[in-house]
Design a protein around this motif. Structure first.
Motif, PDB file in Angstrom:
ATOM      1  N   CYS A 196      41.245 -41.365 -13.791  1.00 41.15           N
ATOM      2  CA  CYS A 196      41.980 -41.107 -12.553  1.00 41.15           C
ATOM      3  C   CYS A 196      43.491 -41.208 -12.782  1.00 41.15           C
ATOM      4  O   CYS A 196      44.265 -40.385 -12.271  1.00 41.15           O
ATOM      5  CB  CYS A 196      41.539 -42.090 -11.469  1.00 41.15           C
ATOM      6  N   THR A 199      44.506 -38.165 -14.628  1.00 39.76           N
ATOM      7  CA  THR A 199      44.451 -36.998 -13.745  1.00 39.76           C
ATOM      8  C   THR A 199      45.730 -36.880 -12.932  1.00 39.76           C
ATOM      9  O   THR A 199      46.304 -35.789 -12.795  1.00 39.76           O
ATOM     10  CB  THR A 199      43.237 -37.103 -12.801  1.00 39.76           C
ATOM     11  N   GLN A 202      48.400 -35.676 -15.220  1.00 39.51           N
ATOM     12  CA  GLN A 202      48.271 -34.253 -15.525  1.00 39.51           C
ATOM     13  C   GLN A 202      48.710 -33.375 -14.358  1.00 39.51           C
ATOM     14  O   GLN A 202      49.396 -32.369 -14.549  1.00 39.51           O
ATOM     15  CB  GLN A 202      46.822 -33.936 -15.904  1.00 39.51           C
ATOM     16  N   ALA A 203      48.335 -33.757 -13.142  1.00 36.05           N
ATOM     17  CA  ALA A 203      48.738 -32.968 -11.974  1.00 36.05           C
ATOM     18  C   ALA A 203      50.251 -32.995 -11.796  1.00 36.05           C
ATOM     19  O   ALA A 203      50.885 -31.961 -11.558  1.00 36.05           O
ATOM     20  CB  ALA A 203      48.042 -33.501 -10.726  1.00 36.05           C
ATOM     21  N   LYS A 236      50.828 -30.862 -20.963  1.00 30.96           N
ATOM     22  CA  LYS A 236      49.761 -30.138 -20.254  1.00 30.96           C
ATOM     23  C   LYS A 236      48.759 -29.461 -21.172  1.00 30.96           C
ATOM     24  O   LYS A 236      47.655 -29.142 -20.766  1.00 30.96           O
ATOM     25  CB  LYS A 236      50.367 -29.061 -19.343  1.00 30.96           C
ATOM     26  N   VAL A 356      39.192 -35.390 -17.474  1.00 26.99           N
ATOM     27  CA  VAL A 356      40.481 -35.416 -16.767  1.00 26.99           C
ATOM     28  C   VAL A 356      40.802 -34.034 -16.195  1.00 26.99           C
ATOM     29  O   VAL A 356      41.213 -33.908 -15.034  1.00 26.99           O
ATOM     30  CB  VAL A 356      41.604 -35.887 -17.715  1.00 26.99           C
ATOM     31  N   LYS A 357      40.603 -32.987 -16.983  1.00 28.36           N
ATOM     32  CA  LYS A 357      40.866 -31.634 -16.501  1.00 28.36           C
ATOM     33  C   LYS A 357      39.921 -31.266 -15.358  1.00 28.36           C
ATOM     34  O   LYS A 357      40.305 -30.569 -14.410  1.00 28.36           O
ATOM     35  CB  LYS A 357      40.732 -30.630 -17.643  1.00 28.36           C
ATOM     36  N   GLU A 360      41.217 -33.033 -12.312  1.00 31.81           N
ATOM     37  CA  GLU A 360      42.475 -32.424 -11.883  1.00 31.81           C
ATOM     38  C   GLU A 360      42.252 -31.090 -11.187  1.00 31.81           C
ATOM     39  O   GLU A 360      43.017 -30.698 -10.290  1.00 31.81           O
ATOM     40  CB  GLU A 360      43.381 -32.212 -13.112  1.00 31.81           C
ATOM     41  N   SER A 361      41.199 -30.396 -11.559  1.00 35.59           N
ATOM     42  CA  SER A 361      41.005 -29.013 -11.137  1.00 35.59           C
ATOM     43  C   SER A 361      40.961 -28.823  -9.620  1.00 35.59           C
ATOM     44  O   SER A 361      41.641 -27.932  -9.093  1.00 35.59           O
ATOM     45  CB  SER A 361      39.733 -28.449 -11.789  1.00 35.59           C
ATOM     46  N   TRP A 363      42.264 -30.613  -7.296  1.00 41.83           N
ATOM     47  CA  TRP A 363      43.623 -30.899  -6.815  1.00 41.83           C
ATOM     48  C   TRP A 363      44.503 -29.668  -6.965  1.00 41.83           C
ATOM     49  O   TRP A 363      45.098 -29.179  -6.007  1.00 41.83           O
ATOM     50  CB  TRP A 363      44.169 -32.075  -7.625  1.00 41.83           C
ATOM     51  N   ILE A 364      44.554 -29.139  -8.175  1.00 45.82           N
ATOM     52  CA  ILE A 364      45.431 -28.000  -8.446  1.00 45.82           C
ATOM     53  C   ILE A 364      44.936 -26.739  -7.758  1.00 45.82           C
ATOM     54  O   ILE A 364      45.729 -25.938  -7.241  1.00 45.82           O
ATOM     55  CB  ILE A 364      45.552 -27.780  -9.961  1.00 45.82           C
TER      56      ILE A 364
END
Length: 477
Positions: A196, A199, A202-203, A236, A356-357, A360-361, A363-364
């Motif tokens: 988390c 994540t 990353q975002a 990234k 993690v990706k 994150e996905s 969210w993005i």
């Protein structure tokens, strides 16, 4: 359309295609180049050829590209392949007035004049209007006056501290994740917790990457270029060259079919009112598009970053042999293996990266799609810059959480109108943009975040229903 940019393909202006000038090595030299460009523009010129809009609009092919900037006519055909922002953005404006988009996408247009000068072939005939006759000249004039006002208010200058704090946030979160796993071990609860943290890092890295693509934060292009490829590649794990080429096309022709790659999601999704009807009439059914809003939630949202974006980035680097990007992206994975490999091993570290990706996905996906999918999606209509961006974008209400969660991309209207403006100034500009919209009868759409999320799904469901109706009533041909 960017003659000036950051990644490898958006070459440091002052290094590679410097127009018979010495490389710009520091701020003083940069200022000298700007002054020199201005002096050249002020010199008396020989009489230029004059053209009508009807003549200019005929030069709108990939092999014959003219465009107009501040009433000057430029033949950019031969330059297109060397254009730092990609040849596509020039092609998208061939045969059109590009004054506002040119100003919007270039942090320092004075230096770019060095590159425009050899491309100049003439100017608009005196009797011709500044823009094509189908455009609202008063709206264009009002928008240009607004921009001059914002420049006078110094709202295009970046606050270095703001961006360093955001970079520090990313680095601290990543360091904290390592300290936690080092101290508490690599159990499931610890792994989920550090996932988390990573994540969030990353975002926020993606939002910082977005800033680096548009801004000249350090006022020295080579440092801006280095910062962008560091954030995009090292933090990234994506190709800076690929991301910028795609992203600039999105900005210059937002929500325009075949020109904005962000809405060219076929065959996975059909967007807007025209594309689903076309698919339905032609009996195209890669999936059941009536259910695409559900597929978007169940498949598209979780796989956007770990599969779709990463695969496109890798393929672009391979096809273009972007060795610099490959090196920086490799450093992203090397960093993870060095940091977390001793605790998880090679396979476990790869699982952590993609976990993690995966987190994150969503969210993005929602942040990037909620401002465009519910808005106007159309064929090329050659509208003025202000109308195009306002109709194709919407805002999400301002709050501390919304600003942080979206990286200030909740001010999507202001960001699209002024891409080179630092995001910490969007809230100052919003009332002025809203006032201009009211003056010209344009909608200024500002939503609560949950409604924006819901409108994305409702727009996809509506497009799916249009596909089903066209598919049902049109016979097989």
């Amino acid at each position: 359309m960017t003659f000036e940019g950051k990644p490898e393909s958006q070459l440091y202006l002052g290094e590679k295609y410097q127009a018979k000038e010495k490389p710009i090595a520091n701020g003083k030299a940069r200022l000298s180049a700007r002054q020199k460009a201005k002096e050249k523009c002020d010199l008396p010129r020989k009489s230029l050829n004059t053209y009508t809009w009807q003549e200019i609009q005929r030069h709108n092919q990939e092999t014959d590209q003219w465009l107009v900037i501040n009433r000057k006519v430029y033949d950019v055909t031969a330059w297109a392949d060397r254009h730092p922002g990609g040849r596509e953005v020039l092609n998208h404006y061939a045969g059109e007035d590009a004054t506002d988009v040119f100003r919007a996408m270039h942090p320092d247009p004075d230096i770019v004049q060095l590159y425009l000068k050899p491309l100049l072939i003439g100017e608009l005939a005196p009797e011709e209007p500044n823009q094509e006759r189908n455009k609202n000249s008063q709206l264009v004039e009002d928008f240009q006056e607004l921009r001059r006002t914002l420049e006078t208010m110094n709202l295009f200058s970046a606050n270095l501290g703001f961006f360093f704090l955001h970079l520090a946030q990313v680095l601290i979160l990543e360091a904290l994740a390592w300290v936690i796993v080092w101290h508490f071990g690599s159990g499931w609860l610890v792994t989920m917790f550090i996932s988390c943290l990573l994540t969030v890092a990353q975002a926020q890295s993606l939002f910082l990457q977005h800033d680096m693509a548009h801004l000249s934060i350090f006022k020295k292009s080579k440092w801006d270029h280095l910062m962008q490829i560091f954030v995009t590649g090292h933090l990234k794990g994506l190709s800076a060259k690929w991301w910028n080429m795609e992203h600039f096309q999105h900005h210059v022709k937002t929500n325009i079919y075949l020109k904005d790659p962000d809405i060219n999601l076929e065959p996975f999704l059909v967007i807007g009112d025209l594309q689903p009807v076309k698919y339905g009439k032609n009996k195209i059914k890669y999936i059941n598009y009536e259910k695409q809003h559900l597929y978007f939630c169940m498949v598209g949202v979780p796989l956007l970053m770990p599969v779709y974006v990463n695969l496109k980035s890798i393929l672009a680097m391979y096809r273009t042999r972007a060795w610099k990007d490959i090196a920086w992206v490799s450093s992203f994975y090397i960093r993870y293996f060095i940091t977390f490999g001793p605790f998880y091993g090679i396979f476990g570290t790869m699982v952590l990266i993609y976990l993690v990706k995966f987190l994150e996905s969503p969210w993005i996906a929602y942040v990037t799609q909620m401002s465009h999918i519910p808005m106007k999606v159309s064929k090329e209509e050659n509208q003025d810059w202000f109308s195009t961006q306002v109709l194709a974008t919407c805002n999400v209400e301002e709050s501390f959480f919304n600003d942080w969660f979206t990286g200030h991309l909740n001010f999507q209207i202001e960001h699209h109108l002024f891409p080179t403006m630092p995001r910490h100034n969007y809230h100052k500009v919003a009332p002025l943009v809203k006032s201009l919209c009211a003056k010209h009868g344009l909608p200024y759409v500002n939503k609560p975040m949950l409604k924006a999320f819901g409108d994305t799904l409702r727009a996809l469901k509506k497009s799916g229903a249009l596909w089903k109706e066209a598919y049902r009533i049109h016979p097989q041909t």
